[in-house]
Design a protein around this motif. Structure first.
Motif, PDB file in Angstrom:
ATOM      1  N   PRO A   1     -42.858  19.435 -39.523  1.00 30.78           N
ATOM      2  CA  PRO A   1     -42.643  17.990 -39.569  1.00 30.78           C
ATOM      3  C   PRO A   1     -43.250  17.318 -40.787  1.00 30.78           C
ATOM      4  O   PRO A   1     -42.785  16.260 -41.205  1.00 30.78           O
ATOM      5  CB  PRO A   1     -43.309  17.492 -38.284  1.00 30.78           C
ATOM      6  CG  PRO A   1     -44.222  18.574 -37.862  1.00 30.78           C
ATOM      7  CD  PRO A   1     -43.632  19.859 -38.361  1.00 30.78           C
ATOM      8  N   ASP A   2     -44.281  17.912 -41.354  1.00 35.14           N
ATOM      9  CA  ASP A   2     -44.964  17.250 -42.464  1.00 35.14           C
ATOM     10  C   ASP A   2     -44.423  17.629 -43.836  1.00 35.14           C
ATOM     11  O   ASP A   2     -45.009  17.271 -44.847  1.00 35.14           O
ATOM     12  CB  ASP A   2     -46.466  17.532 -42.393  1.00 35.14           C
ATOM     13  CG  ASP A   2     -47.083  16.948 -41.139  1.00 35.14           C
ATOM     14  OD1 ASP A   2     -46.903  15.740 -40.932  1.00 35.14           O
ATOM     15  OD2 ASP A   2     -47.694  17.695 -40.362  1.00 35.14           O
TER      16      ASP A   2
ATOM     17  N   MET B   1     -39.191  13.026 -45.007  1.00 35.75           N
ATOM     18  CA  MET B   1     -40.035  13.879 -44.172  1.00 35.75           C
ATOM     19  C   MET B   1     -39.277  14.244 -42.905  1.00 35.75           C
ATOM     20  O   MET B   1     -38.691  13.370 -42.253  1.00 35.75           O
ATOM     21  CB  MET B   1     -41.282  13.119 -43.717  1.00 35.75           C
ATOM     22  CG  MET B   1     -42.355  12.959 -44.723  1.00 35.75           C
ATOM     23  SD  MET B   1     -43.163  14.481 -45.122  1.00 35.75           S
ATOM     24  CE  MET B   1     -44.245  13.872 -46.391  1.00 35.75           C
TER      25      MET B   1
ATOM     26  N   GLY C   1     -40.446  14.982 -40.030  1.00 33.35           N
ATOM     27  CA  GLY C   1     -41.019  14.307 -38.869  1.00 33.35           C
ATOM     28  C   GLY C   1     -40.435  12.934 -38.630  1.00 33.35           C
ATOM     29  O   GLY C   1     -40.582  12.356 -37.561  1.00 33.35           O
ATOM     30  N   ARG C   2     -39.786  12.379 -39.634  1.00 34.41           N
ATOM     31  CA  ARG C   2     -39.266  11.031 -39.532  1.00 34.41           C
ATOM     32  C   ARG C   2     -37.817  11.015 -39.036  1.00 34.41           C
ATOM     33  O   ARG C   2     -37.254   9.953 -38.771  1.00 34.41           O
ATOM     34  CB  ARG C   2     -39.340  10.403 -40.930  1.00 34.41           C
ATOM     35  CG  ARG C   2     -39.296   8.930 -40.959  1.00 34.41           C
ATOM     36  CD  ARG C   2     -39.369   8.467 -42.405  1.00 34.41           C
ATOM     37  NE  ARG C   2     -40.660   7.858 -42.672  1.00 34.41           N
ATOM     38  CZ  ARG C   2     -40.882   7.032 -43.689  1.00 34.41           C
ATOM     39  NH1 ARG C   2     -39.930   6.764 -44.554  1.00 34.41           N
ATOM     40  NH2 ARG C   2     -42.058   6.509 -43.869  1.00 34.41           N
TER      41      ARG C   2
END
Lengths: 323, 328, 502, 348
Positions: free
Chosen positions: C97-98, C142, C144-145
């Protein structure tokens, strides 16, 4: 027998100017001192000795109209060396440094010298290497205290016996000074006193209490004396002794340093042999006055000791506890 | 979101030998130390010395009880212990002249307890990382305590209470040891005999399943931290009363001492496993070791060489056994 | 890609795989050609996942061979399988995610020079891959977004970037909305036209028919049929998939059915399920059928207070209750046996006893104090009633088999003496013996008057055990079928959205 | 509760929360400048930076360890030990050889931690607690608890003296370390993989990354930077003291966390750590200039730390949670304490 030693002079700093009472700055420094900027690197803020010393320092500064920036090392020499540089960076009229390590501040002192800022050491001495890098060293000398403690112990035990040393934090400047002074003096005196064991109780009463229990288990009645780097830890030993069911009257000779109230009480009751009083107020005040003198261009002696008093049963009634 | 690869290997049988090893390692270690201690020093195996070991354990022991809960609930560790010890101690003695020892002590415990509620709220309900949260709250609380007393030593003046606490009241056992034992027994019963104790184990073992079983997960976690803070405060009160002095640095190092004891006792940092007797056993082992080293004149500052190796060794053994499906 | 369109890319021959107690695959052959979308269908437990895991290098086969473009393959690890051209897209997302989209796409082989990431190349690759797949994701975003469906596209792009010869999609649409699924199909279409062989596994038959060229039907670890999708209808496919008589395996007890215990009206959780109304009577077993991702588990979780619901009423014994947390649900007499046993069911490091008594500690405690003897008696009794074997209640749950762990979970909830019991996939991953035990237990519970909701992906199980079946499709009820009216075909067509409840 | 929720969902507040590290940094710097006269003078600035250089270099190494979701409590002991090596070996190896030896000692300490955490699979908190105690005792053992000093007190001045009227050498070392860390983490393959391992070890392993090597490497790197900091510290003071660095580990962790690095791993950056170190530097400088007692500094630092992790938590739960692993984990399912999730992936 001379139990009271009014110390103005002694061995370790023999090469320096030895005498003088350091109060000469008091009178004429006052006017020109107005508005001076002094940077003070103190040992700590939360400490039985340092706190009143700092307070006295600040108070004296107010009287002189001097502005003080106080930085606290919190007993961390590493922080202190950095704080010293910060002080130099502020370009004050004078710096007062409480060294926690005999060596580590030397490069900083060199810089201060380069920047033409007078530095006064308060409370603890530094190595010979540092000589000439500071203007003056005021205050008691931890090494001296060790020396005096050794003398008292030597006399009390008649030059022979078995003792333990309860030392402060390992690696700490005060611990080193007070322990080395003691050991070296015993040797110098040709004393037959044997140091059975040295433990580090970190100037902490509880630690001293716990370690003393073990020391009493191990050496028990073979102990003739105990030297503690401060009265707090000596108190830990006393508690452990009574806790073990032994009588106060059978207590080994106890020598501590600092002149705490309860040490005085112990001396009065007769189970505590001696403590060495140094007044924190005097310590702080003297350092401030010396730096003011130095900053206003007066000549000051490189060694301005504050009086140390060995307190025993003989003079306990005449002396005041330091805190 | 679970997929096969992330699941732990299925354990189908317990290896008896490993299981036994897991259970007896600690008692054997303690026994071995008793033997070694007796061989090395005549004074070691005396009632007096062994009582001293117990007394030396007492103050940290009370904190160890709380830290055990934190470990089992999978709360990692509580680093705010020194601050809680300090406020307990400082408040007790600074209030002693005006309110008396007992009220002062009560206020000291309550203050630590209140700070513990903050830890609990942040960690249990807001789910902040316990390590950094307790580091932060510890720093703040200690700062406030220092500011409150102006940063100096506070002296007490109640020698009666002091001698009561350190005096050997029953069977030559000092009161403070009895208090510690009472706390330990209480903590043990709470953990092993009550609903709350069961919640603590379940929360540490599998938080999701615990939540799905209608157990108040957040509360359980928060309570473990609250308990540790309160017990630390209590420990600080006892410390202040037995020493009759207190300064802000009084609790320094207790957090690591407590963690060391719990870890050496084989209580898992991963939660769900361990108990109070084990943690106390770990503490006993550590205290005995330190006692033997002092009795044999090993320099205090160098004892860490043995302690550090002991911690690493104890946990490595634990992890090894656990991986073998033994004592887990 | 130089092969002609009909070349066989993948050939799996004579694949046999046995797990302890279960023969998962027996002599399975599978051939996939370049540029085709080859669907594999079958009930849960038919062997699809096992077959794909062999292809992905997760499990080695006991017997049989895998060849890719005529070359014999031996995969020892998923990594190796991927290097040799097998890409897998799972239902679960496993991304970092990062990191950015571009970085995730190239994670295994970041383009570099002298240890530095060649950003230009990185973004060029990502942009090319994303473009070829016809998506409009920003490579710099990203991960995660991103939304779940966007993340799945990244997952696909990641597989695609490794230039696979075969890509397996395992239930790719189960967590996607219809709209998102459409986007996914466009991507699959693109991949196929770029010469990649696609294996597509799905429960959504309509989808399968729309997208695939050929379909292989698996049942009980064997190939039933492999035929062209053209002209195939959902009912036919369902017949192929089921086609067996299972009444012997799932005996049904006959129980007198009482008054309604649980009445749910208009239960809605926005974006998850909508307007669910159902009734369960005392002694009745109600099946909740539907495809994976249809919202069955979500409804169950909401009924038990593990998830909130936005609208609707729940009535228990004629009085309305508001379920806010598992605690209120338990107090109201609802118990829920969760789907994910390892995550939500058992605490592995605790003993059987401690697990069983966990939700009902108050029953065996006085003033918060546990009554050891009472707890021991209660849990021992439950463990024996539920045939936990061995009935050693002091042993750690971790040391028991999956079936027995499931019995512990059942015991745990029966201990609370619920009036409504929700079972979510109670027999998944459980061996045959334990399965029969569990069915017997369910029958006995119903006989004692408990109202039961059972969720199962195994149609025959649902049909055999239930008195009535509700069918969910994409978060909505599509059918309510009586035992007499419910058969595999009717349920399957409702579940695939082929038919709407009468 | 609902109004609170609304506040936290307003775009302005969310943006502020999102850029919390920058906001706090600017706020502290602004306060510092307005409270302390002459702070903007280059000399003051230079000294202020010089003071934090040692801590900063330690923080650089810790950033990497924290990125992996691990802790390293032993950096303070490592710092002291390599300082002792640097001073103690000067006679045998010469000043430069001794400095190299100091760094090697740091690396070895890192290897020890890597061995404990990766090979023996001990939880990093406990493992580095053990090595912290062990290495500290080793310092005392080697020096007999007395600080040792080098022959030439002025040799080390080059480290801390401003170079040509700019920054001191160690400030440059710190800034260059930050720059290198930035390049490493942002532009190199190894750096990207490091994030991957810290953020989702499973996904990283599935992509063919050898996670354990990166974990091991992180501890070695942290040992290396702690060693380098120890060398600089000992040269600047001409002293190797067993008492050095006692407060370093926790302060450095605080600095890194204030810089936005998540204790659960996967998020953090070199610039963030620079920011965190600067925040602490600004607070210290400001409060020291005002002669505010240290305990007030502690209250301020602790509060900022607490505020930031709280905001981090809020940010993880808010829709704008770009950087959050949490939001990803909790889609459709439950919210979960990241600690529970990630602390020790290895041991069942």
């Amino acid at each position: 027998m001379k139990h009271v030693l009014r110390l103005g002079t002694l061995t370790a700093v023999g090469a320096l100017a030895l005498t003088g009472c350091g109060n000469d700055g008091n009178g004429n420094g006052a006017e020109s001192a107005e508005g001076l900027e002094i940077c003070y690197v103190a040992a700590a803020e939360s400490h039985a000795y340092a706190s009143p010393a700092n307070a006295a320092f600040q108070e004296a500064a107010e009287e002189h109209g001097v502005h003080v920036t106080l930085l606290s090392q919190e007993f961390d020499a590493q922080t202190g060396t950095d704080q010293l540089r910060t002080c130099i960076g502020r370009n004050p009229d004078g710096i007062v440094l409480w060294p926690l390590d005999p060596q580590a501040y030397i490069p900083g002192l060199v810089e201060a010298q380069d920047a033409d800022i007078p530095v006064v050491l308060i409370n603890s001495p530094m190595d010979e290497d540092a000589e000439g890098l500071y203007t003056s060293f005021t205050g008691p000398d931890t090494y001296e205290q060790g020396v005096m403690a050794a003398e008292v112990m030597h006399e009390e035990l008649g030059g022979e016996g078995q003792i333990v040393i309860i030392a402060g934090q390992a690696g700490n400047g005060t611990t080193i000074g007070r322990t080395d002074g003691f050991n070296n003096m015993l040797e110098e005196l040709g004393s037959e006193i044997e140091v059975l064991q040295t433990v580090n109780a970190d100037f902490d009463q509880q630690r001293a209490l716990e370690l003393s229990r073990d020391l009493i288990s191990r050496h028990g009645d073979a102990l003739d004396g105990v030297y503690a780097n401060d009265d707090t830890m000596a108190r830990g030993f006393v508690d452990a002794w009574t806790e073990s069911g032994r009588e106060l009257d059978d207590m080994p000779a106890i020598v501590g340093i600092n002149g705490q109230q309860d040490a005085f009480a112990g001396i009065e009751e007769g189970y505590y042999t001696a403590t060495i009083v140094q007044s924190p107020e005097e310590d702080g005040r003297l350092a401030l006055e010396t730096i003011v003198s130095a900053a206003t261009g007066e000549e000051v002696d490189t060694r301005i000791p504050i009086p140390l008093t060995v307190v025993t049963q003989e003079n306990v009634a005449d002396e005041e506890p330091a805190f | 979101m679970t997929s096969a690869a992330t699941l732990p290997p299925r354990v189908t049988e317990e290896k008896t030998a490993n299981k036994i090893l897991g259970w007896i390692a600690l008692p054997v270690g303690i026994l071995a130390l008793l033997v070694i201690g007796s061989l090395l020093s005549e004074q070691f195996f005396t009632t007096r010395n062994l009582t001293n070991v117990l007394i030396n354990m007492s103050i940290v022991g009370i904190i160890v009880v709380g830290m055990t809960f934190v470990f089992i609930v999978r709360g990692l560790a509580d680093l705010s212990v020194p601050a809680m010890v300090a406020i307990g101690a400082l408040l007790t003695l600074s209030l002693q002249p005006s309110l008396g020892s007992l009220v002062g002590a009560l206020v000291g415990i309550l203050a630590a307890s209140a700070a513990g509620l903050i830890n609990g709220l942040f960690i249990g309900y807001f789910r902040l990382n316990p390590v950094i949260t307790t580091l932060a709250t510890g720093t703040i609380v200690l700062g406030i305590a220092q500011a409150a007393v102006g940063g100096v030593i506070v002296y007490g003046d109640d020698p009666a209470l002091q001698s009561f606490l350190t005096g050997r009241i029953i069977l030559g056992i000092p009161t403070i040891v009895l208090i510690f034992l009472a706390v330990a027994v209480g903590g043990h019963l709470l953990l092993s005999q009550t609903i709350f104790g069961r919640w603590v184990y379940a929360a540490g073992s599998n938080p999701d399943a615990t939540k799905a079983s209608a157990v108040p997960l957040n509360f359980t976690k928060a309570a473990a931290f609250w308990m540790t803070a309160t017990l630390s405060g209590f420990s600080g009160v006892l410390l202040a009363l037995t020493l009759q002095t207190a300064r802000p640095g009084i609790g320094t190092g207790y957090e690591f001492d407590a963690i060391t004891a719990v870890v050496v006792g084989g209580v898992s940092l991963l939660g769900g496993f361990g108990n109070v007797p084990r943690a106390i056993g770990g503490l006993l082992l550590v205290t005995l070791l330190s006692n033997i080293m002092v009795l044999n004149g090993i320099p205090t500052a160098s004892q860490g060489l043995v302690m550090g190796a002991l911690i690493a060794g104890a946990v490595a053994l634990d992890v090894y056994l656990r991986r073998r499906g033994g004592a887990a | 890609m130089t092969q002609n369109a009909d070349a066989t890319v993948l050939a799996m021959k004579g694949i046999t795989k046995t797990f302890p107690g279960v023969k998962a695959l027996a002599d399975v052959d599978l051939e996939v050609r370049t540029g085709e979308v080859h669907a594999i269908v079958g009930e849960n437990g038919a062997g699809k996942s096992t077959l794909m895991k062999i292809l992905a290098g997760v499990h080695p086969p006991d017997e049989g061979s895998v060849t890719i473009e005529g070359e014999q393959m031996w995969f020892n690890s998923p990594l190796e399988a991927r290097r040799q051209g097998v890409g897998m897209v799972y239902q679960e997302i496993n991304l970092v995610p990062d990191l950015t989209v571009a970085e995730n796409i190239s994670l295994g082989q970041l383009p570099s020079s002298a240890g530095f990431v060649n950003r230009l190349e990185l973004h060029r690759t990502a942009a090319r891959v994303l473009k070829e797949l016809g998506t409009r994701l920003d490579p710099q975003e990203m991960v995660g977004r991103l939304s779940v469906s966007q993340q799945q596209l990244v997952e696909i792009a990641k597989v695609y970037a490794s230039q696979p010869r075969i890509v397996v999609f395992d239930e790719p649409t189960s967590s996607l909305s219809e709209h998102e699924a459409k986007a996914l199909f466009r991507v699959i279409e693109r991949m196929r036209s770029n010469g990649i062989a696609i294996i597509y596994i799905s429960h959504r038959l309509r989808e399968v028919l729309d997208i695939s060229d050929r379909v292989t039907v698996l049942r009980d670890g064997r190939i039933i049929d492999c035929r062209s999708t053209e002209g195939l209808t959902p009912p036919e496919m369902i017949r192929l998939m089921v086609g067996r008589d299972l009444d012997d395996v799932f005996p049904k007890r006959h129980v007198a059915i009482g008054n309604p215990v649980l009445e749910v009206a208009g239960l809605t959780r926005l974006g998850v399920f909508e307007d669910i109304s159902l009734t369960v009577r005392a002694g009745e077993i109600v099946g909740l059928a539907g495809l994976v991702g249809a919202g069955r588990t979500e409804v169950a979780r909401a009924l038990f207070g593990l998830d909130r619901y936005d609208a609707g009423t729940i009535r228990l014994h004629d009085s309305e209750v508001r379920i806010r947390s598992p605690k209120t649900a338990v107090r109201a007499g609802i118990a829920y046996i969760p789907e994910d046993r390892k995550r939500d069911g058992v605490a592995l490091s605790l003993s059987v006893k401690e697990n069983i008594s966990l939700p009902v500690l108050r029953q065996v405690a006085r003033l918060g104090w546990l009554q050891r003897g009472a707890e021991r008696r209660m849990t021992q009794q439950k463990a024996e009633e539920l045939y936990v074997s061995p009935p050693a209640i002091d042993r750690k749950v971790a040391t028991f088999s999956g079936g027995n762990q499931q019995k512990v979970v059942l015991a745990k909830w029966l201990a609370s003496e619920p009036t409504v019991l929700i079972l979510d996939e109670p027999t998944r991953g459980v061996d045959v013996g334990a399965k029969a035990d569990i069915h017997t237990i369910i029958g006995e519970l119903a006989a004692s008057g408990v109202a039961i909701i059972m969720i199962s992906s195994e149609l025959p199980e649902i049909l055999a055990v239930s008195d009535r079946v509700y069918v969910l499709h994409e978060g909505r009820l599509t059918a309510e079928l009586d035992r007499s009216a419910a058969d595999e075909e009717s349920v399957m067509s409702a579940a695939t959205g082929e038919a709407v409840a009468a | 509760m609902n109004t609170l929720k609304r506040v936290f969902e307003s775009p302005a507040v969310l943006t502020l929360i999102h850029y919390r590290v920058v906001v706090i940094l600017i706020a502290t710097l602004f306060l510092s400048v307005s409270l302390v006269p002459g702070l903007t003078e280059f000399r003051t600035l230079s000294l202020s930076l010089d003071r934090t250089a040692t801590l900063g270099v330690v923080a650089v190494g810790l950033t990497v360890v924290l990125l992996m979701g691990k802790l390293d409590l032993s950096v303070g002991s490592t710092l002291a030990l390599s300082g002792i090596a640097t001073i103690g070996l000067q006679d045998q190896l010469g000043p430069f050889g001794a400095a190299v030896a100091g760094i090697v000692v740091g690396v070895l300490a890192g290897v020890l931690n890597g061995f404990l955490v990766v090979t023996l699979q001990i939880n990093s908190l406990v493992a580095t607690l053990a090595s912290m105690i062990f290495l500290r005792a080793l310092c005392h053992f080697l020096t007999d608890s007395n600080p040792i000093s080098g022959d030439d007190p002025l040799f080390g001045l080059t480290v801390s003296r401003a170079l040509g009227g700019t920054f001191s050498l160690r400030t440059y070392v710190f800034l260059i370390a930050i720059l290198l860390l930035f390049i490493w983490l942002t532009y190199t393959v190894a750096g990207r993989r490091l994030y991957a391992v810290g953020s989702n070890e499973h996904a990283a392993t599935a992509s063919g990354i050898r996670s354990n090597r990166y974990l091991f490497g992180a501890f070695v790197f942290s040992g290396f930077t702690a060693g380098a900091a120890g060398v600089m510290q000992s040269l600047a003071t001409n002293t190797g003291s067993p008492a050095f660095g006692e407060a370093t580990a926790l302060t450095a962790i605080a600095a890194v966390v204030i810089g936005g690095t998540r204790l659960e791993g996967g998020r953090g950056s070199a610039l963030g750590t620079l920011g965190g170190v600067l925040v602490l530097a600004a607070i210290t400088t400001t409060l020291e200039y005002e002669s505010v007692p240290t305990y007030y500094q502690n209250i301020v630092t602790g509060s900022i730390l607490l505020l930031l992790i709280l905001l981090d938590r809020i940010a993880s739960n808010s829709p704008r949670s770009a950087l959050s692993l949490n939001s990803l984990l909790s889609f459709g399912k439950r919210d979960e304490t990241p600690t529970e999730k990630k602390q020790e992936g290895k041991v069942p």
